[in-house]
Motif scaffolding. Structure first.
Motif, mmCIF file in Angstrom:
data_model
loop_
_atom_site.group_PDB
_atom_site.id
_atom_site.type_symbol
_atom_site.label_atom_id
_atom_site.label_comp_id
_atom_site.label_asym_id
_atom_site.label_seq_id
_atom_site.Cartn_x
_atom_site.Cartn_y
_atom_site.Cartn_z
ATOM 1 N N TYR A 1 0.770 -1.244 -0.064
ATOM 2 C CA TYR A 1 -0.001 -0.005 0.193
ATOM 3 C C TYR A 1 0.961 1.205 0.025
ATOM 4 C CZ TYR A 1 -3.993 -2.848 1.477
ATOM 5 O OH TYR A 1 -5.058 -4.071 1.367
ATOM 6 N N ARG A 2 1.906 1.146 0.874
ATOM 7 C CA ARG A 2 2.739 2.612 0.846
ATOM 8 C C ARG A 2 3.132 2.863 -0.459
ATOM 9 N NH1 ARG A 2 6.055 -0.449 5.474
ATOM 10 N NH2 ARG A 2 4.866 0.035 7.296
ATOM 11 N N GLU A 3 3.701 1.864 -1.239
ATOM 12 C CA GLU A 3 4.324 2.257 -2.575
ATOM 13 C C GLU A 3 3.281 2.829 -3.468
ATOM 14 O OE1 GLU A 3 7.596 2.702 -4.048
ATOM 15 O OE2 GLU A 3 7.832 2.675 -1.801
ATOM 16 N N ARG A 4 2.186 1.900 -3.351
ATOM 17 C CA ARG A 4 1.154 2.332 -4.257
ATOM 18 C C ARG A 4 0.590 3.715 -4.089
ATOM 19 N NH1 ARG A 4 -4.484 -0.781 -3.397
ATOM 20 N NH2 ARG A 4 -5.618 1.091 -3.677
ATOM 21 N N PHE A 5 0.376 4.002 -2.998
ATOM 22 C CA PHE A 5 -0.020 5.575 -2.742
ATOM 23 C C PHE A 5 1.043 6.555 -2.896
ATOM 24 C CE2 PHE A 5 -3.544 3.145 -0.613
ATOM 25 C CZ PHE A 5 -4.433 3.787 -1.344
ATOM 26 N N ARG A 6 2.211 6.117 -2.796
ATOM 27 C CA ARG A 6 3.364 7.166 -2.914
ATOM 28 C C ARG A 6 3.374 7.520 -4.490
ATOM 29 N NH1 ARG A 6 7.024 4.208 0.958
ATOM 30 N NH2 ARG A 6 6.932 5.564 2.780
ATOM 31 N N VAL B 1 -2.166 5.123 5.989
ATOM 32 C CA VAL B 1 -1.821 3.805 5.587
ATOM 33 C C VAL B 1 -0.681 3.271 6.699
ATOM 34 C CG1 VAL B 1 -0.538 2.898 3.791
ATOM 35 C CG2 VAL B 1 -2.230 4.270 3.171
ATOM 36 N N GLU B 2 0.314 4.330 6.818
ATOM 37 C CA GLU B 2 1.076 3.647 7.977
ATOM 38 C C GLU B 2 0.429 3.421 9.415
ATOM 39 O OE1 GLU B 2 4.590 3.484 7.803
ATOM 40 O OE2 GLU B 2 4.399 3.647 5.633
ATOM 41 N N HIS B 3 -0.674 4.125 9.595
ATOM 42 C CA HIS B 3 -1.340 3.955 10.907
ATOM 43 C C HIS B 3 -1.882 2.541 10.825
ATOM 44 C CE1 HIS B 3 -4.148 4.438 14.168
ATOM 45 N NE2 HIS B 3 -4.969 3.892 13.366
ATOM 46 N N LEU B 4 -2.349 2.083 9.601
ATOM 47 C CA LEU B 4 -2.883 0.738 9.472
ATOM 48 C C LEU B 4 -1.876 -0.614 9.696
ATOM 49 C CD1 LEU B 4 -5.396 1.325 6.435
ATOM 50 C CD2 LEU B 4 -5.748 1.480 8.762
ATOM 51 N N PHE B 5 -0.658 -0.292 9.580
ATOM 52 C CA PHE B 5 0.481 -1.287 9.745
ATOM 53 C C PHE B 5 0.499 -1.406 11.182
ATOM 54 C CE2 PHE B 5 1.210 -0.237 5.447
ATOM 55 C CZ PHE B 5 1.344 -1.555 4.798
ATOM 56 N N GLU C 1 -10.598 2.441 -2.124
ATOM 57 C CA GLU C 1 -9.414 1.881 -2.833
ATOM 58 C C GLU C 1 -9.537 0.362 -2.429
ATOM 59 O OE1 GLU C 1 -7.413 3.081 -4.870
ATOM 60 O OE2 GLU C 1 -7.917 5.228 -4.994
ATOM 61 N N ALA C 2 -10.531 -0.077 -1.780
ATOM 62 C CA ALA C 2 -10.513 -1.507 -1.235
ATOM 63 C C ALA C 2 -9.319 -1.863 -0.161
ATOM 64 C CB ALA C 2 -10.588 -2.473 -2.218
ATOM 65 N N VAL C 3 -8.775 -0.901 0.645
ATOM 66 C CA VAL C 3 -7.825 -0.915 1.640
ATOM 67 C C VAL C 3 -8.557 -1.244 3.025
ATOM 68 C CG1 VAL C 3 -5.927 0.075 3.013
ATOM 69 C CG2 VAL C 3 -5.943 0.315 0.425
ATOM 70 N N LEU C 4 -9.603 -0.465 3.274
ATOM 71 C CA LEU C 4 -10.154 -0.599 4.408
ATOM 72 C C LEU C 4 -11.592 -1.347 4.112
ATOM 73 C CD1 LEU C 4 -9.869 2.601 6.635
ATOM 74 C CD2 LEU C 4 -8.852 0.290 7.109
ATOM 75 N N GLU C 5 -12.310 -2.039 4.909
ATOM 76 C CA GLU C 5 -13.521 -2.567 4.968
ATOM 77 C C GLU C 5 -14.291 -2.417 6.173
ATOM 78 O OE1 GLU C 5 -15.689 -7.055 4.608
ATOM 79 O OE2 GLU C 5 -13.497 -6.762 3.933
ATOM 80 N N ALA D 1 -8.280 -3.262 7.677
ATOM 81 C CA ALA D 1 -7.351 -3.346 6.658
ATOM 82 C C ALA D 1 -7.159 -4.909 6.535
ATOM 83 C CB ALA D 1 -6.113 -2.616 6.947
ATOM 84 N N ARG D 2 -8.079 -5.660 6.016
ATOM 85 C CA ARG D 2 -8.013 -7.164 5.939
ATOM 86 C C ARG D 2 -6.680 -7.714 5.469
ATOM 87 N NH1 ARG D 2 -12.605 -9.643 7.860
ATOM 88 N NH2 ARG D 2 -14.607 -8.407 7.911
#
Length: 85
Positions: free
Chosen positions: A1-6, A18-22, A53-57, A70-71
């Motif tokens: 996710y990190r790279e994708r959004f960067r 995104v970092e918070h989700l890790f 973006e299907a990162v969170l549900e 973040a499944r």
């Protein structure tokens, strides 16, 4: 996710979310609000974007006090130790 959004040139707040989700792959809007030091509305927009973006549900099925997961992050964290993918 990190790279994708960067690569997409995401905002600093989105990258921080995104970092918070890790660290906390199961979260809610209030937690993001306090963790990122943003307004509730800004945190809500971040959650909506990550959900889109299907990162969170959303996992509660409720209209209020929703909790999001973040499944994919949860799946990786629960995977076998020492196994490479």
């Amino acid at each position: 996710y990190r790279e994708r959004f960067r690569k997409e040139g995401a905002s600093a707040n989105l990258l921080a979310a995104v970092e918070h989700l890790f660290v906390r792959p199961v979260t809610d809007i209030r937690e993001l609000e306090y963790s990122l030091d943003v307004t509730f509305e800004a945190a809500r927009r971040l959650v909506n974007r990550l959900e889109g973006e299907a990162v969170l549900e959303e996992i509660t099925g409720r209209r209020r006090n929703r909790v999001y997961a973040a499944r994919e992050v949860v799946r990786v964290l629960q995977g076998p130790i020492g196994e490479e993918g």
